[in-house]
Every structure is written in structure tokens, then in C-alpha cells.
Design an enzyme around this catalytic site. Structure first.
Site, PDB file in Angstrom:
ATOM      1  N   GLY A  82       0.814  -1.209   0.000  1.00 34.58           N
ATOM      2  CA  GLY A  82       0.000   0.000   0.000  1.00 34.58           C
ATOM      3  C   GLY A  82       0.849   1.259   0.000  1.00 34.58           C
ATOM      4  O   GLY A  82       2.006   1.269  -0.449  1.00 34.58           O
ATOM      5  N   SER A  83       0.308   2.337   0.556  1.00 34.93           N
ATOM      6  CA  SER A  83       0.903   3.665   0.381  1.00 34.93           C
ATOM      7  C   SER A  83       2.248   3.874   1.058  1.00 34.93           C
ATOM      8  O   SER A  83       2.944   4.844   0.734  1.00 34.93           O
ATOM      9  CB  SER A  83      -0.080   4.733   0.856  1.00 34.93           C
ATOM     10  N   VAL A  84       2.653   3.021   2.008  1.00 36.96           N
ATOM     11  CA  VAL A  84       4.004   3.159   2.565  1.00 36.96           C
ATOM     12  C   VAL A  84       5.052   2.891   1.480  1.00 36.96           C
ATOM     13  O   VAL A  84       6.214   3.273   1.616  1.00 36.96           O
ATOM     14  CB  VAL A  84       4.225   2.214   3.768  1.00 36.96           C
ATOM     15  N   PHE A  85       4.621   2.262   0.392  1.00 36.04           N
ATOM     16  CA  PHE A  85       5.508   1.993  -0.747  1.00 36.04           C
ATOM     17  C   PHE A  85       5.810   3.272  -1.525  1.00 36.04           C
ATOM     18  O   PHE A  85       6.764   3.323  -2.312  1.00 36.04           O
ATOM     19  CB  PHE A  85       4.841   0.960  -1.661  1.00 36.04           C
TER      20      PHE A  85
END
Length: 716
Positions: free
Chosen positions: A324-327
Site C-alpha cells: 500500500g501507500s508506505v511503498f
């Protein structure tokens, strides 16, 4: 006259018969004697009977070949706190066959079953009647055991039974592993369990560090060949063909027990209250790659095995997931470094269509026209799709390869998965920009985040500090390991870190729940969809993997915390609030470590721990910044080596005594002060020879000791 002559004649004949019979008997006896003499001469000369060599036969009867078991190495944390060490458990059994007698014809079988059952019931968790039923099996048996209640006995239980002097009651000794800290980095430390091979039982690592370094920890068994008398006592000067044991090496991990214990407490609170299907946490010194704390839920207690049946996988390395967005940290840095990021350029947020599929922001309506500088702190999927399109698939794929996506990190834990990168179509390529369509493991993400602290250079996550031989010699020292070439520059790193600070500090940032006023932190949040079993993604407010990554200090990171939470079943609060209950306390502890005012020799005040449960005492000691080592098998602290209120160095440790069975610790490397502290806390006398640090101890680690053990140590 005629009758008289006949009488004499008959007497003469009888005498002749007797003489003849006597001669025959003499000849027969002489012949038998000659046969015996010949037989004895033959046996004496040939040493054989019925084709069997008598010397070999005697050797077989009185020779004993004994395997000398090596002591399995101990696993320590970075400060020398024992995490796993050797121990022994016992199984009790009863001989019932009346043919079992000893050399003096004394019975070696149970002679009084009722009395035996009555006595054993005082120690075993079984009723007298149940034990009596075991002693009276339906079918004839040479010996019987007492089910699970008769296994896993401690040395003190064995001694209690032996003191009863019950005929026919015997014990089998089994090697075991002691994990004194319970639920403590269980999947990292791992598990070693007894396995039988060629009639002997040995400990074999089946999980974690125990499995990965099984060969180094196990050492090598020795053997001894000797002769015994009829009572099985070794004959003097009969020992030969001996090979000494090579005890296993000891392993020092990078884990900090104070941080680890605190992390375990915080994670258990979240697990109990919100019931996520999975929860992971990693704390790393990303300058060096050293993992300071790591855990997961579900977990298990390696000592009791409670929970093992539902948590046998190490999800930190064996499971992959869409992050998800931590990527977006990876996408953001790649776009900046490749020159495809213009912070002032505007784009329309809300939605974007790629290959006929519409991709939405988490806020479906978006925020209208906004600059790309807000795409990261707002966590705008649309903004990052457009950033990926600006880079182009070729450039983006090059950076994904630099981050080594789809490749194992090679951490020292078994079963690591490589993950999957789906990059075949423009739609696949677009969704990777915000962490979907790419599967990673937790350690791959930690490796990627390490570049933030090293001017774009990734370093390998590291669980092991060093491997030390039983004599104290460092066999292998693990060092900071660079992974590939630098991915981006120091300038790019600062831009990314500025964006991560905006996540918590800007009014439009998604990380308000993680804000810590006055603290220097940088954060990125994430909410990843979970692929459904029949294609597509699951729906529902809790069917996500919620995550957060944070570093401190914000401009020059040293420590990193990364948390993931999958599908909380009781989501009574927002995911960010739930995760912040772990993130903020741990981050606060790390900030105190990185604070330049926290000197190595800072004094800490020892709290009052006596009378508290082991878990509570560890928690209080951890909160006070005191390192403790628990000694004994009791449940509550009965004595502490340093009194409450005393100030001592923050890198010193104290001993907490619980009573019960005491196993000898590995004292190699201890100072004389630590040995003395252990001695006074346990009341076990120790002879200290020399000055410096312990280089040799008379009793190996893992053996049960008491006041009569005659333990001595040599210092140099």
C-alpha cells in the site's frame, strides 16, 4: 561239599563282575575327564565356543559405548541477556516384569503397586487411582509410562520421586531448551525441539535463529568406550577410544531486550483489544541495519508451546503482501532522483483512468487541482499514477530493480519469500506506484527504508551481532552490509524526509494521529487493499492492511519503526489511532536513545521489583531503563540483586530471583561483579579465580545448580 564249591564259584563270579564294572567306570570317568581337559585346553587356546569368540562376547557384555552429548549454544540479546539455553527434562516410567532383578537378586520392578501409586500422586498431576490403573495394564507389559503427566518433569520433581526409593521407578532424560522470557521475539529466536536419531535424542532447531544456525548451535557429540563390572560401575583404567564433545557456539543477537519487552507488551494490548488477523512490528537502527526489536501476532510461547499450532509461520519473512501507500517512499525517491518530479506542477486529483480502469484517491472526490508537492503527504494515488507515467515504465522498472524488489534480502531467518512484481501492463505499472500489484515481505521494506539514513544506500537487515565459541573467542562478527549501489543522493533523501515530515505536520497530511509535539519524526501511512480469494479486492472498512513507517531524527534518521495490521476484527477506533498506540510509545523510547544528552554512563534508578510477577517486573524495569535477568522458575520476584532506589549505570544489569529451579547461565564474558551479584542473589556459592572477565566455568550452561554444586569460574 558240592554246595560249598558252588557257593565259592558264585562268589568268584560276582567279584569278577564287580571288578569289570569298576574298571569300565574308571575308564569312562577317565575318558570324560580327558574330554573336559581337552575341551578346556581347546577353549583356553582358541578362545572360541560354538564358533563364537569368548573375548568378543565378554567385551559385548561388559563394554559400554556411551554418547557424550554436546551442550547446545546459548542465544543472547545484544547485552548478554539469555534468550534460549540448554536444559533437561525427565520422563518417569515403571518396570512391571518380575524377571527384572539386580546383581544382588533385589527386585528392579514395582513390588507394591498401591504404595507406589500413593507416593507418585504426591508429585505427578494424577490421582492415586489413575496411577494405580497405569500400573495394572489390561495386557501384560514389561514397563509402563504415565501419559503426558509423566513427561517434562523438572530435576526437582525427579529428585522428589527418587527420594521415595520406590522399586521399579525409573527415568528417561531428554534434552530440552529453556526460553526464560516467554513471548519474546518468538519467531526470531525460534524453537529447538528434541528429535530421536539412532536411539538417542538431540535438540534440533525447527524455527528462527535456532533453525538457521542449527549447525553452529548444536556443536558435535563425543563418545566414550569403557568396561563396567556386573553392577555397571566403570572399571578403573578401562576407558578408551574417547572423543571429547565440542559444545555449540553461542549467538548474540542485535535485539535489545528492553525495547523488545516493551514492544511485546504494546502489541499484546492491541491484539487483545482489536483482534487483528495479523500484526507485525520492526524497530531497526537503519544506519547499521541492526534489528533492535521485532515481533508478530499471532505468536507463541516457546517454553510452553502455547499458541504454536496457530502461529508456526514467521510472517516477517515467510509471508508476502501488497504494502500500500508506505511503498510511495520508493516511488517518490525514484521520481525525484530521475528528474521526473516537479513539486510546483498542478494535477487534478480524485480519479484517473488507465487502460479503461478508474483509479481513485482514498478521498474519492479528491481535492481539486493541487501541486505534486502535496501528493505525498496527502497520499494521493492519482498523483502517484501521474508521477509513474512521467517516469515511464522503463525508468520505473529500473528503480524497482535497484530496490531489489522480487529478490530475497538474505536475512538470517529460514524460509524467506522473494515476493512478486507484476509489471506486464500499463495498469499493473500504474498501481505499483502506490504499493498495489507488488508483493513484498517486511524485511524487504526495512531494507528499502534504510536508504533514507544512508544517502540512498540500502543496508541489509541484521539479526545477529556475533557468534562466540564456548571459550569466548569470536568466531564470526557480523558487519554493516551494503546492498547494491546507492539508489539516490543525499539531496533526494532530504526531499523525501521533508515530505514525510509534512505527513504529520502539514494540515493536509494523513499522519496527524502519529504527531508527537516537540519530537523530530518523519512518517508515511498506508492502507493496502487485500486480494480476494476469487479475484479482485475485499470490501469492508476493516478488510485492509493498515501500516505506518516512521524515522527519527527526521533530518538525519537513525531509527525506524514499521508496523502493519491486517483486518482488525474489533475495529472500535480508527486504524491510525490503533497503530499509534504502539508507534508513539516505541518512538518516544527511541528518541530518548538518540538524544545526545543520553550519555552511556547515565545513571538510572532501580525500581522496587520484589513481590511482583515476572512479567510486571520486566515491564517496570524496562520503563525505568534497567536491564534485568530473571533467575529461577518461580512466578514472582522474591529477591533483586540491587535494591530499590539505588542509582546505577544504564548499561548495567541486575538479577531477579524467583526461587524454584536454577539453571547455570553462560557466564563467559561476565565481570567478577556480575558473578558476585548472581551468587549473592541466588545463595549459590561460586569460587572466583583471577581477575578480568570469565573465560571458563566448571559447570556448563543449562545444567541445574544448587548450593551443593561446587561451581567455579576462571577470570582473565
Amino acid at each position: 561239599m558240592k554246595k560249598f564249591n558252588n557257593l565259592n564259584r558264585n562268589r568268584s563270579k560276582a567279584h569278577g563282575y564287580r571288578f569289570t564294572v569298576g574298571r569300565i567306570l574308571q575308564l569312562v570317568l577317565a575318558l570324560v575327564f580327558l574330554v573336559f581337559i581337552g575341551r578346556f585346553l581347546y577353549i583356553g587356546i582358541s578362545n572360541r565356543v560354538a564358533g563364537e569368540n569368548l573375548n568378543k562376547r565378554v567385551n559385548q557384555i561388559y563394554r559400554r559405548n556411551e554418547v557424550l552429548k554436546a551442550t547446545r549454544g546459548t542465544i543472547y540479546d545484544k547485552n548478554g541477556l539469555t534468550l534460549a539455553e540448554d536444559a533437561h527434562v525427565f520422563t518417569v516410567y515403571a518396570i512391571l516384569d518380575k524377571s527384572s532383578i539386580d546383581y544382588h537378586n533385589k527386585p528392579m520392578y514395582v513390588t507394591n503397586k498401591r504404595k507406589t501409586a500413593q507416593k507418585l500422586a504426591e508429585v505427578l498431576p494424577l490421582s492415586e487411582e489413575k496411577i494405580y490403573s497405569y500400573l495394572n495394564p489390561k495386557h501384560k507389559a514389561f514397563q509402563v509410562e504415565f501419559g503426558s503427566a509423566g513427561t517434562g518433569l523438572t530435576l526437582s520433581q525427579k529428585k522428589k520421586i527418587e527420594d521415595m526409593k520406590l522399586p521399579g521407578i525409573k527415568f528417561i532424560e531428554t534434552p530440552s531448551r529453556l526460553y526464560p522470557n516467554g513471548n519474546f521475539a518468538s519467531h526470531i529466536v525460534g524453537l529447538a525441539q528434541p528429535q530421536k536419531s539412532q536411539g538417542t535424542s538431540s535438540l534440533v532447531g525447527t524455527m528462527g535463529i535456532e533453525a538457521y544456525f542449527d549447525k553452529q548451535l548444536a556443536g558435535k557429540d563425543g563418545y566414550r568406550e569403557a568396561f563396567v563390572d556386573a553392577e555397571n560401575n566403570q572399571l578403573p583404567n578401562s576407558q578408551k577410544n574417547t572423543r571429547t564433545t565440542k559444545d555449540g557456539d553461542n549467538i548474540y543477537l542485535t535485539l535489545d531486550s528492553r525495547l523488545q519487552t516493551y514492544l511485546e507488551v504494546l502489541m499484546s494490548q492491541v491484539q487483545d483489544k482489536y483482534k487483528p488477523k495479523a500484526l507485525t512490528a520492526v524497530v531497526e537502527d537503519i544506519k547499521t541495519g541492526k534489528i533492535l526489536a521485532a515481533s508478530q501476532r499471532p505468536t507463541f510461547n516457546p517454553q510452553t508451546k502455547k499458541g504454536l499450532d496457530t502461529s508456526w509461520r514467521n510472517i516477517l519473512v515467510q509471508d508476502s503482501y501488497e504494502p500500500g501507500s508506505v511503498f510511495k517512499v520508493l516511488t517518490y525517491s525514484s521520481a525525484i532522483q530521475s528528474g521526473n518530479y516537479n513539486p510546483n506542477e498542478q494535477y487534478k486529483s480524485g480519479s484517473v483512468t488507465v487502460q479503461g480502469s478508474t483509479i481513485h484517491d482514498w478521498n474519492n472526490s479528491g481535492w481539486g487541482m493541487i501541486p505534486f508537492s502535496q501528493a505525498f503527504p496527502r497520499s494521493s494515488n492519482v498523483g502517484f499514477v501521474k508521477i509513474e507515467q512521467k517516469m515511464g515504465s522503463k525508468t520505473w522498472k529500473e528503480y524497482l530493480n535497484k530496490y531489489r524488489l522480487g529478490k530475497k534480502t538474505g536475512v538470517t531467518l529460514p524460509g524467506e519469500t522473494a515476493g512478486i512484481l507484476n509489471f506486464t501492463t500499463p495498469l499493473n505499472q500504474a498501481v505499483t506506484a502506490f504499493g498495489q500489484g507488488v508483493n513484498v515481505n517486511v524485511m524487504q521494506m526495512m531494507q528499502a527504508y534504510s536508504a533514507l539514513a544512508n544517502d540512498g544506500q540500502m543496508v541489509k537487515p541484521q539479526f545477529v551481532e556475533k557468534i562466540v565459541s564456548p571459550s569466548g573467542k569470536v568466531v564470526e562478527k557480523f558487519h554493516r552490509t551494503k546492498v547494491g549501489a546507492p539508489i539516490y543522493s543525499a539531496k533526494t533523501a532530504q526531499t523525501v524526509l521533508k515530505g514525510m515530515q509534512d505527513v504529520v505536520n502539514a494540515t493536509y497530511g494523513t499522519g496527524a494521529a502519529y504527531k508527537m509535539p516537540g519530537k523530530s519524526i518523519a512518517v508515511k501511512t498506508g492502507t493496502a487493499q487485500i486480494a480476494g480469494p476469487h479475484g479482485g479486492y475485499l470490501t469492508g472498512d476493516n478488510n485492509y492492511i493498515f501500516s505506518v513507517v516512521g524515522v527519527t531524527p527526521a533530518n538525519n534518521p537513525r531509527y525506524c519503526v514499521y508496523l502493519t495490521m491486517k483486518q482488525p476484527q474489533k475495529m472500535s477506533k480508527p486504524a491510525e489511532t490503533i497503530l499509534s498506540s504502539i508507534f508513539k510509545p516505541i518512538m518516544n523510547r527511541l528518541i530518548s536513545l538518540s538524544d545526545s544528552s543520553a550519555k552511556v554512563n547515565e545513571k538510572v534508578t532501580v525500581p522496587a521489583l520484589t513481590g511482583k510477577s515476572v512479567e510486571k517486573a520486566k515491564e517496570d524495569a524496562n520503563n525505568a531503563g534497567v536491564t534485568v535477568e530473571v533467575v529461577g522458575t518461580g512466578k514472582n520476584i522474591s529477591r533483586q540483586s540491587v535494591g530499590a532506589g539505588v542509582k546505577q549505570d544504564n548499561d548495567s544489569k541486575i538479577f531477579l530471583f524467583t526461587g524454584g529451579q536454577v539453571t547455570c547461565p553462560n557466564m563467559i564474558g561476565w565481570t567478577s561483579e556480575e558473578v558476585t551479584s548472581f551468587m549473592t542473589t541466588t545463595d549459590i556459592p561460586i569460587s572466583i579465580n583471577g581477575k578480568g572477565k570469565v573465560t571458563k566455568q566448571s559447570i556448563p550452561a543449562g545444567k541445574v545448580i544448587d548450593k551443593n554444586s561446587k561451581l567455579s569460574v576462571n577470570l582473565k
